[in-house]
Motif scaffolding. Sequence first.
Motif, PDB file in Angstrom:
ATOM      1  N   ALA A 164       0.917  -1.144   0.000  1.00 48.66           N
ATOM      2  CA  ALA A 164       0.055   0.014  -0.088  1.00 48.66           C
ATOM      3  C   ALA A 164       0.803   1.276   0.145  1.00 48.66           C
ATOM      4  N   VAL A 165       1.899   1.341   0.668  1.00 48.23           N
ATOM      5  CA  VAL A 165       2.770   2.464   0.832  1.00 48.23           C
ATOM      6  C   VAL A 165       3.569   2.449  -0.483  1.00 48.23           C
ATOM      7  N   ALA A 166       4.141   1.514  -1.030  1.00 51.07           N
ATOM      8  CA  ALA A 166       4.886   1.543  -2.318  1.00 51.07           C
ATOM      9  C   ALA A 166       3.882   2.095  -3.326  1.00 51.07           C
ATOM     10  N   LEU A 167       2.594   1.625  -3.564  1.00 49.53           N
ATOM     11  CA  LEU A 167       1.665   2.118  -4.512  1.00 49.53           C
ATOM     12  C   LEU A 167       1.480   3.557  -4.416  1.00 49.53           C
ATOM     13  N   THR A 168       1.188   3.791  -3.070  1.00 41.69           N
ATOM     14  CA  THR A 168       0.923   5.336  -2.781  1.00 41.69           C
ATOM     15  C   THR A 168       1.865   6.379  -3.105  1.00 41.69           C
ATOM     16  N   VAL A 169       3.049   6.018  -2.792  1.00 37.36           N
ATOM     17  CA  VAL A 169       4.223   6.831  -2.924  1.00 37.36           C
ATOM     18  C   VAL A 169       4.738   7.106  -4.324  1.00 37.36           C
ATOM     19  N   ASN A 170       4.907   5.948  -4.781  1.00 37.43           N
ATOM     20  CA  ASN A 170       5.390   6.041  -6.185  1.00 37.43           C
ATOM     21  C   ASN A 170       4.625   6.256  -7.496  1.00 37.43           C
ATOM     22  N   PHE A 171       3.290   6.123  -7.191  1.00 32.44           N
ATOM     23  CA  PHE A 171       2.256   6.103  -7.962  1.00 32.44           C
ATOM     24  C   PHE A 171       0.972   7.017  -7.456  1.00 32.44           C
TER      25      PHE A 171
ATOM     26  N   ARG B 143      -1.169   8.983  -8.501  1.00 30.95           N
ATOM     27  CA  ARG B 143      -2.499   9.024  -9.307  1.00 30.95           C
ATOM     28  C   ARG B 143      -3.203   7.625  -9.240  1.00 30.95           C
ATOM     29  N   ILE B 144      -4.463   7.615  -9.030  1.00 29.10           N
ATOM     30  CA  ILE B 144      -5.210   6.322  -9.099  1.00 29.10           C
ATOM     31  C   ILE B 144      -5.071   5.467 -10.077  1.00 29.10           C
TER      32      ILE B 144
ATOM     33  N   LYS C  44      -3.916   1.683 -10.369  1.00 31.43           N
ATOM     34  CA  LYS C  44      -4.686   0.665 -11.122  1.00 31.43           C
ATOM     35  C   LYS C  44      -3.847  -0.263 -12.188  1.00 31.43           C
ATOM     36  N   ALA C  45      -3.069   0.507 -12.815  1.00 28.31           N
ATOM     37  CA  ALA C  45      -2.273   0.083 -13.967  1.00 28.31           C
ATOM     38  C   ALA C  45      -1.139  -0.944 -13.429  1.00 28.31           C
ATOM     39  N   ARG C  46      -0.709  -0.455 -12.460  1.00 26.74           N
ATOM     40  CA  ARG C  46       0.479  -1.366 -11.777  1.00 26.74           C
ATOM     41  C   ARG C  46      -0.246  -2.575 -11.094  1.00 26.74           C
TER      42      ARG C  46
END
Length: 477
Positions: free
Chosen positions: A310-317, A319-320, A324-326
């Motif tokens: 959750a942290v990795a997705l939020t910080v690196n990407f 934009r929602i 979703k793409a990752r």
Amino acid sequence: MLTILGFVMIATFLVLIMMKKMSPMGALVLIPALFCILVGKGAHLGDYVLDGVGDLAPTAAMLMFAIIYFGVMIDVGLFDPIVRVILRFCKADPMRVVVGTAVLASIVSLDGDGSTTFMITVSAMVPLYRKLKMSLVVMTGVAAMANGVMNTLPWGGPTARAAAALKVDASDIFVPMIPALAVGLVFVFALSYGLGLRERKRLGVLTIDEVTADDPETVLVGAGSGTGKGVSLGKRTGGAGGGTDAEAPAGGPAASGPAEDDDEFKGLDPNRATLRPKLYWFNAALTVALLALMITETLDIPVLFLLAAAVALTVNFPRIADQKARIAAHAENVVNVSGMVFAAAVFTGVLTGTGMVEHMARWLVDGVPDAMGPQMGLVTGVLSIPLTYFMSNDGFYFGIVPILAEAGHAHGVGTLEIARASLVGQALHMSSPLVPAVYVLVGMAKVEFGDHTKFTVKWAVLTSLVVLAAGIAFGII
């Protein structure tokens, strides 16, 4: 009767998947269901399956979020430096590629997690194997054996289980075993060298002789979405050109793409759009913190991976849409691996619930002649090879090892010697159909599990025997 049916069930499963008569998922579900009925306990099948699912659900959750987390870390470029070093060493030589696979898998295995090791190794190496038309089962086999030897680290699982089961200190088990395990790892490197020479003889050595900038290709497996220069092959020198290999059914023909003029393959597209160079040190610190918390067991591993993803997705990407793409980029691996884990839950649930696994293990232990009592260390090492393949580590270390230790104690064999000998079979264990991480390996490499099994088992057994022989030679076992 349960002993016989248990062995027949396992043999049926292995034969069907190696002959490709059934998919692993189908075989893991249908064969145990059939044998559950044959032993007269079909009415309890639902209970056995739910018990198996309950036991493996945390593992499935861990793998799900671990795939997302490390997939994101691969996307953003965290592992690019070490991969570049390995790939610079490999160049276009099949022998170097196979040795590089073993080295990379061994290094990444220091984190103690097989899924992580396989994700990074496959993502980095599979483009080379495909472009060189090398056997992908060589890659999966070498990676599994290297990780199996390294899996004996105290935070990797087996050593901790043995220590808990026998109530001894993990360091007292592991530290004396280091010389024998080092010999095992050297043997894996030597085996990789031999397999690499065989691939070189079959395929020859390639040279990179031109740059083609108008044919971009994303070479990162299962991640990344950018364009940019990929790699391609120039002319092949020596060898048999595009010869075939009976042990390379999964590699398939490799397409040619652009070439690099610096004679260096870049297995991770250096220009992919998902790179986050400004966040490199944040991602590195996050990963180190995650591994530290895993080793110290501050929180359950599934919870740690869930939070870290959750942290990795939020910080690196931020934009929602990018998040979703990752997630979508890694969804195939998540679904495949999670599905295989829950299918394996049927297999383990029936084996355990019907009592087959207990009867099989006790039959093997009871079959040890009394004259072998003083050699229970050797006996434990030999038995660990098949038992850790056909059983989960929990079942082996908490169910069987205490029985072996008790038998050894009656003949003057120390508990620590039994504990060390119980680690011998891990090189084979990592290719067991009951190990969820192996499905990450074969799934990302797109290798049939049956092909991986046929190729790997013989070499993994040999690796385990080398570790056992070294342990005896050094007086450890």
